[in-house]
Every structure is written in C-alpha cells, then in structure tokens.
Design an enzyme around this catalytic site. Structure first.
Site, short mmCIF file in Angstrom:
data_model
loop_
_atom_site.label_atom_id
_atom_site.label_comp_id
_atom_site.label_asym_id
_atom_site.label_seq_id
_atom_site.Cartn_x
_atom_site.Cartn_y
_atom_site.Cartn_z
N ASP A 23 0.85 -1.19 0.00
CA ASP A 23 0.00 0.00 0.00
C ASP A 23 0.89 1.24 0.00
OD1 ASP A 23 -2.34 1.41 -0.04
OD2 ASP A 23 -2.68 1.29 2.13
N HIS A 67 -3.67 13.99 0.74
CA HIS A 67 -3.85 13.13 1.90
C HIS A 67 -2.64 13.19 2.83
CE1 HIS A 67 -4.74 9.71 4.42
NE2 HIS A 67 -3.63 9.11 4.05
N GLU A 94 -10.43 3.81 3.98
CA GLU A 94 -9.57 4.61 3.11
C GLU A 94 -9.95 4.27 1.68
OE1 GLU A 94 -5.45 3.99 4.23
OE2 GLU A 94 -5.62 5.49 5.84
N GLU A 146 -9.27 3.95 -2.01
CA GLU A 146 -8.02 3.82 -2.77
C GLU A 146 -8.29 3.15 -4.12
OE1 GLU A 146 -4.69 2.30 -0.63
OE2 GLU A 146 -5.39 3.08 1.31
N ASP A 190 -9.02 0.29 2.32
CA ASP A 190 -8.02 -0.08 3.33
C ASP A 190 -8.59 0.27 4.69
OD1 ASP A 190 -5.74 -0.61 4.77
OD2 ASP A 190 -4.76 1.28 4.24
N ARG A 214 -7.73 3.51 13.70
CA ARG A 214 -6.81 4.63 13.93
C ARG A 214 -6.17 4.62 15.31
NH1 ARG A 214 -5.67 5.74 8.87
NH2 ARG A 214 -7.45 6.52 7.67
N GLN A 246 -3.54 1.91 15.15
CA GLN A 246 -2.49 2.38 14.24
C GLN A 246 -1.62 3.43 14.94
OE1 GLN A 246 -4.06 4.26 10.71
NE2 GLN A 246 -2.04 4.75 9.89
N LYS A 259 -4.16 -2.23 10.33
CA LYS A 259 -4.60 -2.26 8.95
C LYS A 259 -4.68 -3.67 8.37
CE LYS A 259 -3.12 2.35 7.57
NZ LYS A 259 -4.24 2.75 6.69
N THR A 283 -8.83 -5.90 4.10
CA THR A 283 -8.69 -4.94 3.00
C THR A 283 -9.62 -5.42 1.90
OG1 THR A 283 -6.37 -4.55 3.57
CG2 THR A 283 -7.09 -3.88 1.38
N GLU A 313 -9.42 12.42 7.77
CA GLU A 313 -9.39 13.77 7.20
C GLU A 313 -10.76 14.43 7.25
OE1 GLU A 313 -6.90 14.01 3.37
OE2 GLU A 313 -7.29 11.89 3.67
CA CA Z 1 -3.96 3.02 2.97
#
Ligand code: CA
Length: 373
Positions: free
Chosen positions: A94, A101, A165, A167, A196, A200, A203, A216, A220, A321
């Site tokens: 990834d 971002h 996320e 992607e 993904d 948080r 992480q 993570k 996925t 975000e």
């Molecule tokens: Ca990611």
C-alpha cells in the site's frame, strides 16, 4: 449501458450450480470465459490469464468482444452468480501517493512540523501489507480488537476509531524486476477499487517506529471486477511533479496518471468525491520504485495508491481527514452526524473513468465478535 463493450472487467464467480468460473462482466450479465479458452481459465480464476502478459490480454479481450458482438455463447445473469476473489493475491503493498492526503495527515499528526516528510516528493512511500486479509467486495468486516491508549492507559479491546480509506489498486500480471516507468503497462493488467479499513487508535499506538501493522491487517476489501488498463486509455493524464524525481522514476509521454472520479458513500449517503486525477505519483512510478532495488513482482501482486484525497474538503478519502481526527463531526444525512464508523455502517466506494464504470467495493462493519483472549 454500464459495463458495456468498452469496459468488460474480469472476475471470478460461483454459479447457481456451485461451479466456479472466470467471467467477463457485460451489462447485467457475465460471460463464462472457459467458453473462449478452457485451458487458460481452467481453475476458475484469472491467475494463468494474468501471468500470460499483454499479448494474451489483448487476444482474450478481442475474443470477448467478438463473442459478445456475435452472441456466440449464452450469458449468465449477474444476479445468479456470487463473485469471489478474482485472482490469488500474491504480495500486497500500500502506497501513500496523494499529496493532499499526506499533507492533511501530516498537519493532523505533526501540527508543529512540516506537513510532508523530506523524502515524500523523491519516492512514492509505501509499506508491505498482508495479502491473506484481502477480501472481495460484499464481505462483512468485524470490528477488530487491539491495543491502544485510553487516556494514558494501554488497553486491549474493540477499536473505537474505525475508518475507511478510499483507494485505487493495481493488479500485476507479468512478473518482473527493475521495471521501467515506460514498461509498466507490460506488467500491469488492470485496476480495481480498494478499501483499506483502518483502526486509527491501534495504528496510532503501534506505528512508531516501524509503520502500520495490526491496525490495517484485519481486512482490506477490493472490487470483484478488475477493469483492464485497455479500457482506461481515454482517461490518461500527466502528474505535476516538482521537483522532478530521479531519472529512473520520471514519468514518460504518455504518462500514467488516470482521471478516475471516486465517490464514497456511508449507508447510501455520499460523504466524499475523491479525484484520482489529482494524485501526485502514478501507478507506473509506484511499480518502478517497488522493483527498483531488485525486488521482483509476481502475477497476482496487488498494490494500492493510498488514500485518494483532493484539494477540497469534499475530496477527502477517509474519516481521519473528513472529521479532522474525530474533532469535526461529519454530516451523515437526515440530520445525523458522526465521526468514526459504527457497527452496522456500510461503506461503498464507486468510481467512473469517463464513460467507464469501475466495479464498486462495499463492506459492512459488524460488531467485534470474540471474547477477551
Ligand atoms: Ca492506505
């Protein structure tokens, strides 16, 4: 129509009789690819087809177009099949290729420092993920459990900060090493959307100093249908890069940026429209960097762009975000607001590339399942 003759993504499905077969999606139907080449698609997956390389991909695409145009074989309604992972995922990487971002994440986590780290514009940064936890769209995602800080105390339990996320992912076909930017399309078969899922709090506690790990690796999700690069020739674009990267990472003409317009929905409510055309690094630069040290890629390797975000608030591709790390509640529609994902939430990522539609990637959050270990 959606998924018309200019698109024709490939997947793997299980039919009503329990038989697994590789298929091309056409409108509301699928074509069993074993009609075209029983040996190449014998396993019911795209594995041998991917490894075949661009001459095989070009021949099969022409054969599919011919078969559909001439009504050569019976089609199966999409509603009568269940998609499964289209190919055996080999390695999974990834990246972190959106400047918007990376800048937002830098501002959130390093408010007193530079938003981008000094290496960011010299190479597409990434980490090695876990191929075994890649799941097909539609798969439920139980809330993961792990370690995080509760105030100053280290605790273990269901994540309280579950995120998505949005992607774009790329599927490698032909193996190779030290792959030049100009040769990327000989190796990359196609594109799918990817979520993904990220915890948080886990992480944040585990990442220093070695990077993302269990926050993570629990799931996925990828789209069930892989759109060939051949279908995206009309949406190529060149990235704007300053400073120019080192020669082995410089883009070519034509360049490998793609104008894909993403849309993220939570429980049907649109929360973001990330523009993939605004990405800083291209998939060809990611592949060139990934293999520049002599590391090889194999058929079935999957690499993703990292969260796709654009310059505006409505372009942000994750809740980190969109809610500025949980400090700004997000409008969920009907007057509801929220910060992180709740049990029962369904996240859907969709995208169009001009007239071409990419297959959505969808997943629902389930409550954490296990008792304390
Ligand atoms: Ca990611």
């Amino acid at each position: 129509m959606s998924f018309g003759i200019d698109n024709l993504p490939y997947g793997s499905v299980i039919g009503a009789d329990g038989r697994r077969f590789a298929a091309a999606r056409f409108g509301a139907d699928v074509l069993d690819l074993s009609h075209l080449d029983p040996d190449l698609f014998a396993g019911g997956t795209l594995d041998a087809f991917l490894a075949g390389g661009r001459p095989i991909w070009t021949r099969v695409r022409a054969d599919v177009v011919d078969a559909l145009t001439a009504d050569r074989y019976p089609l199966t309604p999409l509603a009568d099949v269940t998609p499964v992972l289209a190919f055996t995922v080999a390695d999974y990487v990834d990246f972190y290729a959106s400047e918007h971002h990376a800048t937002n994440a830098g501002r959130i986590f390093r408010p007193d420092g530079a938003a981008l780290t000094p290496n960011w514009k010299h190479q597409p940064l990434g980490y090695h993920g876990r191929s075994g936890s890649v799941v097909v769209s539609g798969t439920d995602v139980p809330r993961p459990r792990g370690q995080f800080l509760d105030g100053d105390a280290v605790t273990f339990g269901p994540t309280r900060r579950l995120d998505f996320e949005a992607e774009v992912a790329f599927v490698v076909g032909r193996p190779g090493s030290r792959i030049a930017v100009a040769d990327a399309d000989d190796h990359i078969f196609g594109v799918c959307l990817l979520n993904d899922w990220s915890a948080r709090d886990m992480q944040g506690f585990e990442t220093p100093p070695l990077g993302p790990f269990l926050g993570k690796s629990f799931a996925t999700s990828i789209g069930a249908w892989i759109t060939p690069l051949d279908a995206l020739a009309g949406v190529r674009t060149a990235p704007r890069q300053d400073p120019l990267p080192l020669p082995h990472l410089r883009e070519t003409d034509p360049a490998h940026g793609l104008r894909l317009d993403l849309e993220v929905r939570i429980n049907g409510q649109v929360v973001s429209r990330p523009p993939f055309g605004a990405m800083y690094w291209t998939y060809a630069q990611m592949l060139a960097h990934l293999t520049s040290n002599g590391s090889a890629v194999r058929a079935g390797d999957l690499f993703a762009s990292g969260t796709v975000s654009g310059p505006d608030r409505g372009h942000r591709g994750c809740l980190l975000e969109l809610t500025w790390n949980g400090t700004e509640p997000l409008d969920r529609g009907d007057g509801a607001t929220g910060t992180w994902l709740e049990d029962g939430d369904e996240v859907t990522i969709a995208a169009t590339a001009g007239a071409v539609t990419l297959a959505e990637v969808r997943g629902r959050v389930l409550p954490s399942v296990s008792a304390d270990p």
